[in-house]
Scaffold this motif. Structure first.
Motif, PDB file in Angstrom:
ATOM      1  N   UNK A  29       0.846  -1.203   0.000  1.00 26.21           N
ATOM      2  CA  UNK A  29       0.000   0.000   0.000  1.00 26.21           C
ATOM      3  C   UNK A  29       0.875   1.245   0.000  1.00 26.21           C
ATOM      4  N   UNK A  30       0.398   2.324  -0.661  1.00 16.81           N
ATOM      5  CA  UNK A  30       1.235   3.512  -0.802  1.00 16.81           C
ATOM      6  C   UNK A  30       1.364   4.335   0.488  1.00 16.81           C
ATOM      7  N   UNK A  31       2.581   4.842   0.722  1.00 17.16           N
ATOM      8  CA  UNK A  31       2.807   5.842   1.768  1.00 17.16           C
ATOM      9  C   UNK A  31       2.455   7.193   1.153  1.00 17.16           C
ATOM     10  N   UNK A  32       1.549   7.942   1.794  1.00 21.05           N
ATOM     11  CA  UNK A  32       1.052   9.197   1.209  1.00 21.05           C
ATOM     12  C   UNK A  32       1.492  10.426   1.998  1.00 21.05           C
ATOM     13  N   UNK A  33       2.338  10.231   2.984  1.00 23.98           N
ATOM     14  CA  UNK A  33       2.802  11.357   3.785  1.00 23.98           C
ATOM     15  C   UNK A  33       3.352  10.848   5.097  1.00 23.98           C
ATOM     16  N   UNK A  34       3.506  11.755   6.056  1.00 16.48           N
ATOM     17  CA  UNK A  34       3.948  11.303   7.376  1.00 16.48           C
ATOM     18  C   UNK A  34       3.515  12.294   8.448  1.00 16.48           C
ATOM     19  N   UNK A  35       3.591  11.854   9.666  1.00 17.52           N
ATOM     20  CA  UNK A  35       3.261  12.701  10.807  1.00 17.52           C
ATOM     21  C   UNK A  35       4.504  13.460  11.230  1.00 17.52           C
ATOM     22  N   UNK A  36       4.314  14.707  11.665  1.00 16.56           N
ATOM     23  CA  UNK A  36       5.438  15.533  12.130  1.00 16.56           C
ATOM     24  C   UNK A  36       5.047  16.150  13.482  1.00 16.56           C
ATOM     25  N   UNK A  37       6.042  16.702  14.161  1.00 10.73           N
ATOM     26  CA  UNK A  37       5.796  17.302  15.472  1.00 10.73           C
ATOM     27  C   UNK A  37       4.833  18.474  15.339  1.00 10.73           C
ATOM     28  N   UNK A  38       3.990  18.674  16.320  1.00  7.41           N
ATOM     29  CA  UNK A  38       3.042  19.790  16.362  1.00  7.41           C
ATOM     30  C   UNK A  38       3.822  21.098  16.429  1.00  7.41           C
ATOM     31  N   UNK A  39       3.518  21.992  15.474  1.00  9.34           N
ATOM     32  CA  UNK A  39       4.250  23.258  15.418  1.00  9.34           C
ATOM     33  C   UNK A  39       3.562  24.353  16.229  1.00  9.34           C
ATOM     34  N   UNK A  40       2.222  24.342  16.256  1.00  7.31           N
ATOM     35  CA  UNK A  40       1.503  25.421  16.944  1.00  7.31           C
ATOM     36  C   UNK A  40       0.484  24.889  17.921  1.00  7.31           C
ATOM     37  N   UNK A  41      -0.517  25.745  18.202  1.00 14.01           N
ATOM     38  CA  UNK A  41      -1.560  25.371  19.157  1.00 14.01           C
ATOM     39  C   UNK A  41      -2.482  24.283  18.600  1.00 14.01           C
ATOM     40  N   UNK A  42      -2.841  24.437  17.307  1.00 16.15           N
ATOM     41  CA  UNK A  42      -3.807  23.516  16.710  1.00 16.15           C
ATOM     42  C   UNK A  42      -3.127  22.646  15.645  1.00 16.15           C
ATOM     43  N   UNK A  43      -3.759  21.527  15.357  1.00 17.44           N
ATOM     44  CA  UNK A  43      -3.201  20.604  14.370  1.00 17.44           C
ATOM     45  C   UNK A  43      -3.235  21.224  12.967  1.00 17.44           C
ATOM     46  N   UNK A  44      -2.201  21.002  12.186  1.00 11.96           N
ATOM     47  CA  UNK A  44      -2.149  21.500  10.813  1.00 11.96           C
ATOM     48  C   UNK A  44      -1.710  20.382   9.875  1.00 11.96           C
TER      49      UNK A  44
END
Ligand code: CO
Ligand code: CO
Length: 332
Positions: A313-328
């Motif tokens: 199955x394809x990898x379509x991205x990844x999770x990264x550390x939260x940069x601000x107050x809300x999820x982006x």
């Protein structure tokens, strides 16, 4: 069996082929006012993160997983509709890392206008998919209703120490998607034109059983299934619950044949637009609006989005550390 129908089955659904889910923002406003069923020692997954199902520990090594899903006709063929609705309802158990044990039917039927024999075909389709899942299917509940609706309430079992939760994502994990997107767009076109899309039906009736087992085997702890809120909506919920951000590679996301051209021809469910409206403020996009609409397209019985890598199955991205107050979510 040939039945005289006063119109196609999908013409009885008021929604635009997006399984008529309540818009995400509205749902959260209403739920926010309720006393919250916070997770306790034994309620392992409650309402707080809008996960796919409720999970209760019943003894040291077992957890009961409870979920329900039902919707109006997304295709004209009653048997296919039954299969799709059942696969979709069972999916929430797989999305938690469980195995379905037993289900009951939920049926609303306009007995005045649609022959009840047609309902039998819907139920037979549901039974076929439940059997494929190795899930007992017992009775259920039916009501007279102007708009037909069908689905299941499903009880599953899982290992309390090995669940797939939407709040267990960590920075650095790859994101894998196990089914192509574009199902809402093609269902919208099917409803409008009557054209059939066998690939879309095959995708919607496919169980997420193998994907769920593969995710657990790969050591994944975080997943959700992609349904009415679209990839962007469900990914946003996952990021918010997990305290992370995400980066999506739009070019790596797979689509069912015909989805992109159908979007260009104007077949867009209202639910997909509402999904994009809901997340737009949280998305940093280096792609155009059409691409974002594809990513926000409301899916019916979509695949699993897994924080982890799954063979095939394809990898379509990844999770990264939260940069601000809300999820982006950044989309490139
Ligand atoms: Co779900
Ligand atoms: Co659901």
């Amino acid at each position: 069996m040939t039945l005289e129908l006063p119109g196609r089955l999908t013409s009885y659904a008021a929604g635009g082929g997006c399984a008529c889910k309540v818009p995400p923002g509205e749902l959260e406003r209403v739920l926010g006012g309720l006393a919250r069923g916070r997770a306790t020692e034994d309620l392992l997954v409650g309402v707080e993160n809008g996960d796919d199902a409720a999970v209760v520990r019943i003894d040291g090594g077992r957890a009961v997983i409870l979920t329900t899903d039902f919707f109006t006709p997304v295709v004209d063929d009653p048997h296919d509709w039954g299969r799709i609705a059942a696969a979709n309802a069972l999916s929430d158990v797989y999305a938690m890392g469980g195995e379905p044990l037993v289900a009951v039917n939920l049926l609303a039927w306009p007995r005045e206008t649609l022959p009840f024999e047609l309902a039998a075909e819907v139920l037979a389709g549901g039974a076929e998919v439940a059997a494929e899942a190795g899930c007992h299917l017992a009775g259920g509940h039916s009501i007279d209703d102007r708009e037909p609706k069908y689905g299941l309430a499903v009880t599953g079992l899982g290992d309390p120490e090995r669940l797939l939760r939407n709040d267990a994502g960590r920075p650095g994990l790859p994101l894998t998607l196990t089914k192509p997107l574009g199902l809402g767009i093609l269902n919208n076109r099917h409803k409008a034109t009557g054209e059939s899309f066998p690939e879309a039906v095959a995708v919607m009736t496919a169980l997420n059983a193998e994907a769920s087992r593969a995710a657990l085997a790969a050591g994944a702890a975080c997943a959700t299934d992609i349904t009415g809120f679209g990839l962007l909506g469900h990914l946003f919920k996952l990021c918010r619950a997990s305290g992370v951000d995400a980066e999506l590679d739009a070019a790596a996301v797979p689509y069912v044949d015909g989805a992109r051209s159908s979007l260009a021809e104007g077949f867009v469910p209202g639910g997909s637009r509402r999904n994009l409206d809901w997340v737009r403020d949280r998305v940093d996009a280096r792609v155009d609006d059409d691409e974002l609409l594809l990513l926000a397209d409301a899916q019916t019985s979509g695949g699993l989005l897994v924080a982890g890598e799954l063979p095939g199955h394809p990898v379509i991205g990844h999770l990264v550390a939260r940069a601000g107050e809300v999820a982006r979510i950044s989309v490139r």
